[in-house]
Design a protein around this motif. Structure first.
Motif, short mmCIF file in Angstrom:
data_model
loop_
_atom_site.label_atom_id
_atom_site.label_comp_id
_atom_site.label_asym_id
_atom_site.label_seq_id
_atom_site.Cartn_x
_atom_site.Cartn_y
_atom_site.Cartn_z
N TYR A 221 0.81 -1.21 0.00
CA TYR A 221 0.00 0.00 0.00
C TYR A 221 0.85 1.27 0.00
N THR A 222 2.03 1.21 0.58
CA THR A 222 2.87 2.42 0.69
C THR A 222 4.02 2.45 -0.32
N ARG A 223 4.14 1.37 -1.12
CA ARG A 223 5.23 1.29 -2.11
C ARG A 223 6.60 1.41 -1.43
N THR A 224 6.75 0.79 -0.27
CA THR A 224 8.01 0.78 0.45
C THR A 224 8.56 -0.64 0.47
N GLU A 225 9.82 -0.78 0.86
CA GLU A 225 10.46 -2.10 0.91
C GLU A 225 10.79 -2.54 2.32
N CYS A 226 10.29 -1.82 3.30
CA CYS A 226 10.56 -2.13 4.70
C CYS A 226 9.27 -1.92 5.50
N PRO A 227 8.88 -2.89 6.33
CA PRO A 227 7.64 -2.73 7.09
C PRO A 227 7.67 -1.56 8.05
N ARG A 228 8.85 -1.23 8.57
CA ARG A 228 8.94 -0.09 9.49
C ARG A 228 8.72 1.22 8.74
N ALA A 229 9.31 1.32 7.55
CA ALA A 229 9.07 2.51 6.73
C ALA A 229 7.61 2.58 6.31
N ALA A 230 7.00 1.42 6.06
CA ALA A 230 5.60 1.39 5.68
C ALA A 230 4.72 1.92 6.81
N ALA A 231 5.02 1.52 8.03
CA ALA A 231 4.24 1.99 9.18
C ALA A 231 4.33 3.51 9.31
N ARG A 232 5.54 4.03 9.17
CA ARG A 232 5.70 5.48 9.29
C ARG A 232 4.96 6.21 8.15
N ALA A 233 4.97 5.62 6.96
CA ALA A 233 4.27 6.24 5.84
C ALA A 233 2.76 6.23 6.06
N LEU A 234 2.26 5.18 6.67
CA LEU A 234 0.82 5.07 6.89
C LEU A 234 0.30 6.11 7.89
N THR A 235 1.19 6.64 8.73
CA THR A 235 0.73 7.65 9.69
C THR A 235 0.35 8.96 9.00
N GLU A 236 0.61 9.06 7.70
CA GLU A 236 0.11 10.22 6.96
C GLU A 236 -1.38 10.09 6.68
N ARG A 237 -1.90 8.85 6.84
CA ARG A 237 -3.32 8.59 6.58
C ARG A 237 -4.12 8.30 7.85
N VAL A 238 -3.46 7.81 8.87
CA VAL A 238 -4.15 7.38 10.09
C VAL A 238 -3.24 7.70 11.27
N PRO A 239 -3.79 8.10 12.42
CA PRO A 239 -2.93 8.50 13.53
C PRO A 239 -1.95 7.43 14.00
N LEU A 240 -2.40 6.18 14.04
CA LEU A 240 -1.56 5.11 14.59
C LEU A 240 -1.51 3.95 13.61
N ALA A 241 -0.31 3.56 13.21
CA ALA A 241 -0.13 2.43 12.29
C ALA A 241 0.63 1.32 13.00
N VAL A 242 0.10 0.11 12.91
CA VAL A 242 0.72 -1.07 13.51
C VAL A 242 0.91 -2.11 12.42
N VAL A 243 2.14 -2.56 12.21
CA VAL A 243 2.44 -3.53 11.17
C VAL A 243 2.94 -4.80 11.82
N THR A 244 2.25 -5.91 11.56
CA THR A 244 2.70 -7.20 12.07
C THR A 244 3.70 -7.80 11.10
N MET A 245 4.77 -8.38 11.64
CA MET A 245 5.89 -8.85 10.81
C MET A 245 6.19 -10.32 11.01
#
Length: 390
Positions: A221-245
């Motif tokens: 969804y975020t076009r990133t290659e790292c789940p941590r970077a993806a979580a940080r990118a998702l906070t532009e859409r939602v206050p809290l992002a949690v990514v299970t790995m």
């Protein structure tokens, strides 16, 4: 922050502990979590040595049946002591009767917003667990909506929170209504079969407090290659992002404060992973409503999910406070000082101030090999275990 009043006491539905006891005030909503979706009858086979092969017959060493689908999440929430309301259609067949009785009478879930559909058969999923994986086959038809003012059906109650499962291009108007009424909305998402992976197709995120995808979903969804970077990118859409790995644990980012947290997974021998993601979300919702620190919420969610995969099924594998207390006591008694496990004890030390002094004797219903025996009253809801060697 945690509250000062964390004294264990009977939960609102008779469960061993109410995690919100110190926060409840007169005038608060009577419901902690509202959710809606499809209830399946799950039939689970475990102990298979490999995936079924075409043209052959495979025998499973274990079998269980339990409510599934949205019932996984509802049961996990209720077993953690949250007042849970579920809106779902139930067939008027034996499967539907079993699921209704198990959820309402067995788990204390409020089904006032649910309804029974005459002549509609319950959706069914057969799940086969092997080599740490699972294969599922499902069958069902979309349930007709209840008529306005139908008996036994009411509008969604006011609630502290709501849990939603998002689907690209399938709007759910109730989410905006729940958020507008003051509910904190927690959302997960399934695999995007369209392959578009476009966040614009999930407009409900604008009404959500937290979004909890897995690593592959988040990165796509975020076009990133790292789940941590993806979580940080998702906070532009939602206050809290949690990514299970998966085996790496989980990572969370709070867009309002800039705080991040990461917790490793608990390694266990999995019998059946059905519903583990739902249990994770339920644990995170519980910690959020109880106002725990972000890292404690992640750790608790991972613990509840790990405990759940050691039992059959999705809904009835969810742990309650008794199982959590037993795990903590076992960890404390078996962990020598100066070992890596001592760090695990430090990570979960927050449980010490939440749990009873001894694990309460609270037997939980588990997935049953059959739905009942002739001449045994209430057998459909009696806890049973299938013999298994898996």
């Amino acid at each position: 922050m945690t509250t000062d009043d964390q004294t264990p006491r009977p939960g609102p539905l008779g469960h061993a502990l109410d995690p919100l006891a110190g926060l409840r005030r007169p005038g608060d909503p009577g419901c902690d979590v509202y959710l809606t979706g499809t209830v399946f009858l799950d039939i689970i086979f475990t102990g298979l040595d490999s995936a079924p092969v075409r043209g052959t017959e495979s025998w499973a060493r274990g079998m269980g049946s339990s409510p599934g689908g949205v019932a996984n999440m509802a049961t996990a929430l209720a077993r953690l002591g949250l007042r849970t309301s579920l809106a779902a259609a139930f067939g008027d067949d034996k499967y539907g009767e079993y699921c209704w009785e198990t959820l309402e009478r067995g788990e204390g879930i409020d089904l006032d917003a649910s309804w029974t559909v005459p002549g509609w058969h319950s959706p069914v999923t057969v799940s086969m667990a092997y080599e740490g994986e699972r294969t599922m086959v499902s069958h069902g038809h979309e349930a007709p909506l209840p008529g306005e003012g139908a008996p036994g059906v009411r509008r969604a109650p006011a609630a502290r929170s709501a849990v939603a499962s998002l689907s690209p291009g399938q709007p759910q108007e109730w989410i905006a209504a729940a958020a507008g009424g003051g509910s904190l909305v927690f959302a997960d998402v399934g695999w995007d079969d369209t392959g578009a992976w476009d966040l614009a197709a999930l407009p409900e995120l604008a009404h959500c407090e937290a979004f909890l995808p897995n690593a592959q979903e988040a990165m796509r969804y975020t076009r990133t290659e790292c789940p941590r970077a993806a979580a940080r990118a998702l906070t532009e859409r939602v206050p809290l992002a949690v990514v299970t790995m998966g085996a790496e644990g989980a990572y969370a980012a709070d867009g309002r404060t800039g705080e991040t947290a990461e917790v490793p997974a608990i390694v266990v021998e999995a019998l059946d992973t059905t519903g583990a993601g739902d249990v994770f979300v339920a644990g995170f919702v519980t910690g959020t409503l109880a106002r725990w620190p972000l890292a404690d919420r992640l750790a608790f969610a991972g613990l509840t999910a790990a405990l759940s995969v050691q039992e059959f099924g999705g809904s009835l594998s969810a742990p309650g406070w008794g199982e959590i207390a037993a795990w903590w006591q076992r960890l404390c008694s078996l962990t020598p000082a100066g070992t890596p496990m001592e760090r695990a004890m430090e990570r979960y030390a927050f449980l010490e101030r939440l749990l009873p002094c001894s694990a309460p004797p609270w037997p939980r219903a588990r997935a049953v090999p059959t739905l009942g025996f002739r001449g045994t009253p209430g057998a459909a809801t009696v806890a049973q275990r299938d013999d298994r060697t898996a």
